[in-house]
Scaffold this motif. Structure first.
Motif, PDB file in Angstrom:
ATOM      1  N   LEU A  29      -3.947  13.705  -0.885  1.00  0.00           N
ATOM      2  CA  LEU A  29      -2.679  13.059  -1.246  1.00  0.00           C
ATOM      3  C   LEU A  29      -1.963  13.819  -2.354  1.00  0.00           C
ATOM      4  O   LEU A  29      -0.771  14.131  -2.249  1.00  0.00           O
ATOM      5  CB  LEU A  29      -2.945  11.622  -1.701  1.00  0.00           C
ATOM      6  CG  LEU A  29      -3.081  10.544  -0.639  1.00  0.00           C
ATOM      7  CD1 LEU A  29      -3.545   9.246  -1.266  1.00  0.00           C
ATOM      8  CD2 LEU A  29      -1.769  10.338   0.089  1.00  0.00           C
ATOM      9  N   GLN A  30      -2.689  14.117  -3.418  1.00  0.00           N
ATOM     10  CA  GLN A  30      -2.065  14.704  -4.601  1.00  0.00           C
ATOM     11  C   GLN A  30      -1.632  16.148  -4.368  1.00  0.00           C
ATOM     12  O   GLN A  30      -0.512  16.534  -4.727  1.00  0.00           O
ATOM     13  CB  GLN A  30      -3.036  14.642  -5.777  1.00  0.00           C
ATOM     14  CG  GLN A  30      -2.409  15.037  -7.105  1.00  0.00           C
ATOM     15  CD  GLN A  30      -3.225  14.539  -8.275  1.00  0.00           C
ATOM     16  OE1 GLN A  30      -4.409  14.260  -8.171  1.00  0.00           O
ATOM     17  NE2 GLN A  30      -2.602  14.415  -9.427  1.00  0.00           N
TER      18      GLN A  30
ATOM     19  N   THR B 109      -8.045  11.564  -1.989  1.00  0.00           N
ATOM     20  CA  THR B 109      -7.201  11.538  -3.183  1.00  0.00           C
ATOM     21  C   THR B 109      -6.631  12.933  -3.442  1.00  0.00           C
ATOM     22  O   THR B 109      -5.443  13.089  -3.735  1.00  0.00           O
ATOM     23  CB  THR B 109      -7.999  11.057  -4.405  1.00  0.00           C
ATOM     24  OG1 THR B 109      -8.453   9.711  -4.176  1.00  0.00           O
ATOM     25  CG2 THR B 109      -7.135  11.076  -5.660  1.00  0.00           C
TER      26      THR B 109
ATOM     27  N   LEU C 223      -4.263   1.188  -1.634  1.00  0.00           N
ATOM     28  CA  LEU C 223      -4.798   2.030  -0.569  1.00  0.00           C
ATOM     29  C   LEU C 223      -6.296   1.819  -0.407  1.00  0.00           C
ATOM     30  O   LEU C 223      -7.036   1.688  -1.389  1.00  0.00           O
ATOM     31  CB  LEU C 223      -4.510   3.502  -0.853  1.00  0.00           C
ATOM     32  CG  LEU C 223      -3.044   3.933  -0.784  1.00  0.00           C
ATOM     33  CD1 LEU C 223      -2.911   5.409  -1.136  1.00  0.00           C
ATOM     34  CD2 LEU C 223      -2.463   3.670   0.598  1.00  0.00           C
TER      35      LEU C 223
ATOM     36  N   ARG D  15      -9.179   3.612  -2.321  1.00  0.00           N
ATOM     37  CA  ARG D  15      -9.473   3.278  -3.719  1.00  0.00           C
ATOM     38  C   ARG D  15     -10.443   2.110  -3.845  1.00  0.00           C
ATOM     39  O   ARG D  15     -10.856   1.756  -4.950  1.00  0.00           O
ATOM     40  CB  ARG D  15      -8.178   2.934  -4.471  1.00  0.00           C
ATOM     41  CG  ARG D  15      -7.150   4.050  -4.497  1.00  0.00           C
ATOM     42  CD  ARG D  15      -7.690   5.310  -5.135  1.00  0.00           C
ATOM     43  NE  ARG D  15      -7.975   5.139  -6.552  1.00  0.00           N
ATOM     44  CZ  ARG D  15      -8.620   6.035  -7.302  1.00  0.00           C
ATOM     45  NH1 ARG D  15      -9.070   7.132  -6.745  1.00  0.00           N
ATOM     46  NH2 ARG D  15      -8.826   5.824  -8.581  1.00  0.00           N
TER      47      ARG D  15
ATOM     48  N   MET E 114      -1.430   5.135  -7.221  1.00  0.00           N
ATOM     49  CA  MET E 114      -1.812   4.581  -5.921  1.00  0.00           C
ATOM     50  C   MET E 114      -1.923   3.071  -6.025  1.00  0.00           C
ATOM     51  O   MET E 114      -2.528   2.550  -6.961  1.00  0.00           O
ATOM     52  CB  MET E 114      -3.135   5.182  -5.445  1.00  0.00           C
ATOM     53  CG  MET E 114      -3.021   6.623  -5.007  1.00  0.00           C
ATOM     54  SD  MET E 114      -4.447   7.162  -4.025  1.00  0.00           S
ATOM     55  CE  MET E 114      -5.605   7.511  -5.325  1.00  0.00           C
ATOM     56  N   LYS E 115      -1.346   2.388  -5.052  1.00  0.00           N
ATOM     57  CA  LYS E 115      -1.383   0.927  -5.021  1.00  0.00           C
ATOM     58  C   LYS E 115      -1.946   0.457  -3.683  1.00  0.00           C
ATOM     59  O   LYS E 115      -1.403   0.771  -2.623  1.00  0.00           O
ATOM     60  CB  LYS E 115       0.025   0.352  -5.209  1.00  0.00           C
ATOM     61  CG  LYS E 115       0.622   0.605  -6.594  1.00  0.00           C
ATOM     62  CD  LYS E 115      -0.053  -0.225  -7.668  1.00  0.00           C
ATOM     63  CE  LYS E 115       0.702  -0.166  -8.991  1.00  0.00           C
ATOM     64  NZ  LYS E 115       0.671   1.141  -9.619  1.00  0.00           N
TER      65      LYS E 115
ATOM     66  N   GLN F  41       0.851  -1.179   0.000  1.00  0.00           N
ATOM     67  CA  GLN F  41       0.000   0.000   0.000  1.00  0.00           C
ATOM     68  C   GLN F  41       0.893   1.237   0.000  1.00  0.00           C
ATOM     69  O   GLN F  41       1.571   1.507   0.987  1.00  0.00           O
ATOM     70  CB  GLN F  41      -0.934   0.012   1.218  1.00  0.00           C
ATOM     71  CG  GLN F  41      -1.996  -1.067   1.193  1.00  0.00           C
ATOM     72  CD  GLN F  41      -3.061  -0.863   2.263  1.00  0.00           C
ATOM     73  OE1 GLN F  41      -3.261   0.232   2.756  1.00  0.00           O
ATOM     74  NE2 GLN F  41      -3.743  -1.943   2.631  1.00  0.00           N
ATOM     75  N   TYR F  42       0.896   1.951  -1.108  1.00  0.00           N
ATOM     76  CA  TYR F  42       1.727   3.146  -1.218  1.00  0.00           C
ATOM     77  C   TYR F  42       1.178   4.011  -2.343  1.00  0.00           C
ATOM     78  O   TYR F  42       0.315   3.607  -3.122  1.00  0.00           O
ATOM     79  CB  TYR F  42       3.191   2.773  -1.497  1.00  0.00           C
ATOM     80  CG  TYR F  42       3.410   2.027  -2.791  1.00  0.00           C
ATOM     81  CD1 TYR F  42       3.668   2.713  -3.980  1.00  0.00           C
ATOM     82  CD2 TYR F  42       3.368   0.633  -2.829  1.00  0.00           C
ATOM     83  CE1 TYR F  42       3.867   2.029  -5.171  1.00  0.00           C
ATOM     84  CE2 TYR F  42       3.572  -0.055  -4.018  1.00  0.00           C
ATOM     85  CZ  TYR F  42       3.824   0.647  -5.180  1.00  0.00           C
ATOM     86  OH  TYR F  42       4.012  -0.025  -6.366  1.00  0.00           O
ATOM     87  N   CYS F  43       1.698   5.231  -2.440  1.00  0.00           N
ATOM     88  CA  CYS F  43       1.336   6.093  -3.560  1.00  0.00           C
ATOM     89  C   CYS F  43       2.493   7.042  -3.839  1.00  0.00           C
ATOM     90  O   CYS F  43       3.374   7.246  -2.986  1.00  0.00           O
ATOM     91  CB  CYS F  43       0.052   6.876  -3.274  1.00  0.00           C
ATOM     92  SG  CYS F  43       0.210   8.109  -1.989  1.00  0.00           S
TER      93      CYS F  43
END
Length: 309
Positions: free
Chosen positions: A131-132, A128, A112, A115, A109-110, A89-91
């Protein structure tokens, strides 16, 4: 074949090369400098890693014609990455993908929780953007900024639910009853059963999408004078008088997507605290990745403003 991802932090060696090459603080933030210097580092690292793997595969007696199968390659270049305590789990903001320079950084994103399809669009969109725009996009971000962003969304959730805003509810899809191994254990099954029991003229059908709303009715006595008698009687007969359902209580109700507001009788029994906690728990890996401590009560995690010393 099995693949694993490894992250290499290039910041220190990047700054060292920039110092020696006379690239100042402003220039090293420019995209072409980031990519050019990083490409040099990646080339050196790739050669070093391959040499180490060649030595390893030789020493463990892997046949020469098979040694090339154990290798590593550079897939992505991120300007910034946020990793979490949870596996896979990361981004991060991607600058390069498979050797191709992207026109503009792409949020990747992986794994998380935000999502997942079980998280509503409102909560997914808010975090989201956080984060961005903030965590990955703001070089001057502080822990206080993140904490107040979480607190602000918590206040927004409570205010919205006080107005019976259904955009914060959990989306779900109802399947075929007989296809569930233990159907009554599945929240959406119990939620649809209750809705159809109370609204036979407008049932939720198999394969329909729905929203789930959490309720605070754990025993029949919780249905006080605010609940109409006919509804109370049906709930008693078809839920609390049934052995397989009574111990679940009435903690969840499915609502059709076309419904614009919650049924009036339902409003006093909405479990606002649980709905708020569910929404925030989807983003808790982000909160914890910034080293905030959380408390855990009955499998729910709650924010604190405490950082480790």
């Amino acid at each position: 074949n099995d693949t694993d991802s490894n992250f290499l932090l290039l910041e220190n060696i990047f700054n060292t090369i920039c110092d020696n090459a006379g690239i100042n603080e402003t220039q090293r933030l420019q995209k072409h400098n980031i990519i050019n210097v990083s490409n040099v580092i990646v080339y050196i690292c790739s050669k070093y890693i391959q040499t180490a793997l060649d030595v390893f595969t030789h020493n463990v007696n892997i046949p020469a014609d098979k040694q090339h199968l154990i290798n590593m390659k550079s897939e992505f270049l991120y300007s910034k990455v946020m990793i979490t305590r949870n596996k896979k789990q990361y981004c991060g903001n991607q600058l390069v993908r498979e050797g191709k320079v992207l026109e503009k950084p792409k949020l990747d994103m992986k794994g998380l929780s935000i999502r997942k399809v079980s998280v509503n669009k409102t909560t997914r969109g808010y975090f989201t953007d956080l984060l961005q725009d903030e965590i990955l996009g703001n070089e001057n971000l502080t822990h206080g900024d993140v904490y107040y962003s979480f607190m602000d969304y918590e206040r927004r959730l409570k205010a919205g639910l006080a107005q019976y805003d259904m955009s914060f509810l959990q989306p779900a899809k109802y399947g075929v009853f007989d296809n569930y191994a233990f159907p009554w254990r599945v929240p959406v099954v119990r939620g649809v059963y209750l809705w159809n029991l109370l609204n036979p003229e407008n049932p939720i059908l198999e394969f329909e999408k729905t929203r789930l709303i959490k309720l605070s009715i754990t025993k029949f006595e919780d249905l006080d004078e605010r609940c109409p008698d006919d509804i109370k009687e049906r709930i008693k007969k078809y839920i609390f008088d049934k052995e397989e359902l009574a111990h679940y209580g009435v903690k969840i109700l499915a609502l059709p997507l076309e419904l614009e507001k919650t049924p009036e009788w339902l409003n006093p029994f909405i479990d606002v605290n649980t709905i708020v906690a569910d929404n925030l728990n989807a983003a808790m890996p982000i909160f914890q990745s910034l080293e905030f401590l959380v408390t855990e009560i009955k499998a729910k995690k709650f924010m604190t403003n405490i950082l480790p010393m």
